[in-house]
Design an enzyme around this catalytic site. Structure first.
Site, PDB file in Angstrom:
ATOM      1  N   CYS A  65       0.712  -1.085  -0.018  1.00 28.26           N
ATOM      2  CA  CYS A  65       0.104  -0.011   0.180  1.00 28.26           C
ATOM      3  C   CYS A  65       0.911   1.110  -0.144  1.00 28.26           C
ATOM      4  CB  CYS A  65      -0.802  -0.123   1.177  1.00 28.26           C
ATOM      5  SG  CYS A  65      -2.129  -1.258   1.530  1.00 28.26           S
ATOM      6  N   GLU A 113      -8.795   7.168   4.120  1.00 31.87           N
ATOM      7  CA  GLU A 113      -8.340   6.935   2.588  1.00 31.87           C
ATOM      8  C   GLU A 113      -9.263   6.823   1.571  1.00 31.87           C
ATOM      9  OE1 GLU A 113      -3.740   5.699   3.410  1.00 31.87           O
ATOM     10  OE2 GLU A 113      -4.993   4.017   2.653  1.00 31.87           O
TER      11      GLU A 113
END
Length: 175
Positions: A65, A113
């Site tokens: 990520c 996010e």
């Protein structure tokens, strides 16, 4: 000092903020990506986040990520980060987007996010992980991972648990 890209609820870029600050006080919505890399057997490359990571350390998660840098495209950033963390590059393709919020009660930091999910095929079964980023790694079948995240949820990052339960990850492996 690293900066992340701040976005609105539709994922449109609206500014930048220092990375740690964007993860403090409940988090500020920012742009991110989650990479899922599969081998020819359809197994997903998992990582256990290094104990030194600033949040959600020591937990198992998807391949990698990260955050695009200001001015950097999402796919470009994801391919860069894959090389930094696992020592190989491969072409990545977007398959989904989602927004999530998760607090790390051990550090007081949070993820908030707007994340793009990208998938790819591994060019090797033997990656060269960066030990500062990755504490351990393994290849695992998506259905086994799905069962394991249900039985042992606290072993996994919250975003990965959500993706493995809500998205057709097994289909991505063969797609």
């Amino acid at each position: 000092m690293e900066h992340v890209v701040i976005v609105d609820p539709e994922g449109q870029r609206v500014g930048t903020e220092e990375k740690i600050r964007a993860h403090a006080d409940g988090g500020t919505l920012h742009l991110a990506f989650c990479v899922f890399v599969f081998n020819p057997r359809g197994e997903l490359l998992l990582q256990r986040r290094a104990d030194s990571k600033y949040h959600f350390s020591g937990l198992w998660s998807n391949t990698c990520c990260g955050h695009p840098r200001p001015g950097e495209g999402v796919t470009e950033a994801a391919e860069r980060r894959l090389g930094e963390e696992f020592g190989f590059v491969t072409r990545l393709h977007p398959v989904a987007q989602f927004t999530y919020h998760a607090e790390d009660h051990h550090t007081g930091l949070a993820e908030y996010e707007y994340a793009h999910v990208l998938i790819g095929r591994a060019p090797t079964d033997q990656p060269a992980p960066d030990p500062l980023e990755i504490g351990a790694w393994e290849w695992a079948a998506p259905l086994r991972i799905q069962a394991d995240t249900q039985q042992y949820p606290l072993r996994y990052t919250p975003w990965f648990r959500r993706l493995i339960q809500e998205q057709p990850v097994a289909d991505w492996a063969t797609g």
